[in-house]
Design a protein around this motif. Structure first.
Motif, PDB file in Angstrom:
ATOM      1  N   ALA A   1     153.193  75.539 -54.092  1.00 52.48           N
ATOM      2  CA  ALA A   1     152.832  76.889 -54.532  1.00 52.48           C
ATOM      3  C   ALA A   1     151.699  77.487 -53.715  1.00 52.48           C
ATOM      4  O   ALA A   1     151.536  78.704 -53.683  1.00 52.48           O
ATOM      5  N   GLY A   2     150.888  76.633 -53.073  1.00 52.60           N
ATOM      6  CA  GLY A   2     149.759  77.156 -52.321  1.00 52.60           C
ATOM      7  C   GLY A   2     148.993  76.074 -51.600  1.00 52.60           C
ATOM      8  O   GLY A   2     149.474  74.943 -51.467  1.00 52.60           O
ATOM      9  N   VAL A   3     147.796  76.442 -51.130  1.00 53.90           N
ATOM     10  CA  VAL A   3     146.967  75.551 -50.321  1.00 53.90           C
ATOM     11  C   VAL A   3     145.540  75.563 -50.840  1.00 53.90           C
ATOM     12  O   VAL A   3     144.979  76.630 -51.125  1.00 53.90           O
ATOM     13  N   ARG A   4     144.952  74.382 -50.939  1.00 53.92           N
ATOM     14  CA  ARG A   4     143.537  74.284 -51.296  1.00 53.92           C
ATOM     15  C   ARG A   4     142.740  74.487 -50.012  1.00 53.92           C
ATOM     16  O   ARG A   4     142.722  73.621 -49.141  1.00 53.92           O
ATOM     17  N   VAL A   5     142.096  75.646 -49.883  1.00 49.96           N
ATOM     18  CA  VAL A   5     141.420  76.013 -48.641  1.00 49.96           C
ATOM     19  C   VAL A   5     139.942  75.630 -48.637  1.00 49.96           C
ATOM     20  O   VAL A   5     139.269  75.777 -47.623  1.00 49.96           O
TER      21      VAL A   5
ATOM     22  N   TRP B   1     141.683  77.598 -54.147  1.00 50.07           N
ATOM     23  CA  TRP B   1     143.096  77.430 -53.815  1.00 50.07           C
ATOM     24  C   TRP B   1     143.684  78.817 -53.664  1.00 50.07           C
ATOM     25  O   TRP B   1     143.315  79.737 -54.406  1.00 50.07           O
ATOM     26  N   VAL B   2     144.596  79.005 -52.703  1.00 45.33           N
ATOM     27  CA  VAL B   2     145.279  80.295 -52.553  1.00 45.33           C
ATOM     28  C   VAL B   2     146.784  80.082 -52.579  1.00 45.33           C
ATOM     29  O   VAL B   2     147.287  79.030 -52.182  1.00 45.33           O
ATOM     30  N   SER B   3     147.481  81.084 -53.061  1.00 49.84           N
ATOM     31  CA  SER B   3     148.940  81.016 -53.157  1.00 49.84           C
ATOM     32  C   SER B   3     149.562  80.943 -51.772  1.00 49.84           C
ATOM     33  O   SER B   3     148.942  81.285 -50.764  1.00 49.84           O
ATOM     34  N   ARG B   4     150.791  80.535 -51.753  1.00 49.01           N
ATOM     35  CA  ARG B   4     151.562  80.474 -50.508  1.00 49.01           C
ATOM     36  C   ARG B   4     151.566  81.849 -49.820  1.00 49.01           C
ATOM     37  O   ARG B   4     151.417  81.946 -48.615  1.00 49.01           O
ATOM     38  N   GLN B   5     151.743  82.893 -50.607  1.00 52.66           N
ATOM     39  CA  GLN B   5     151.766  84.269 -50.078  1.00 52.66           C
ATOM     40  C   GLN B   5     150.471  84.589 -49.334  1.00 52.66           C
ATOM     41  O   GLN B   5     150.498  85.079 -48.215  1.00 52.66           O
TER      42      GLN B   5
END
Length: 125
Positions: free
Chosen positions: A58-62, A67-71
């Protein structure tokens, strides 16, 4: 179809944003700020549990706290963001060194299970 754990996370959100697209999560002490395309809310949950509820793809822990969504990850990667990921006009989330590496992997298509949006896909600014 949403998983049981995602439904449990969404049940903690106010009704007005319960079915909104989740854009980002941020840790704030023992709470998580959930940012959606219709607003945001603070819920009692730890960040790791919230990320797990949404699922790995669903996303990436930046950052350790964000965390941000895939979009948003795909938009940030396409723009070559180095310092932060813009959630909206007022919010830019920081990106750690390891987060930059993950965003680079999104951009190069090396992150398992991810492929970038086609250039013709509409991305809001």
């Amino acid at each position: 179809p949403r998983s049981h754990s995602e439904q449990a996370l969404r049940a903690k959100l106010p009704i007005g944003i319960r079915n909104a697209t989740i854009l980002a999560l941020s840790a704030e002490d023992h709470y998580v700020r959930v940012r959606t395309d219709r607003g945001e809310a603070l819920i009692l949950m730890n960040l790791a549990a919230a990320i797990a509820a949404l699922g790995e793809e669903a996303g990436v822990r930046v950052h350790r706290s964000h965390w941000v969504s895939r979009q948003l990850a795909e938009k940030a990667s396409m723009r070559g963001c180095r310092r932060g990921v813009r959630v909206d006009d007022d919010t830019v989330l920081p990106v750690s060194r390891s987060g930059r590496k993950l965003l680079n992997e999104v951009w190069t298509g090396k992150l398992p299970g991810w492929s970038l949006l086609e250039p013709s896909d509409e991305l809001s600014s």
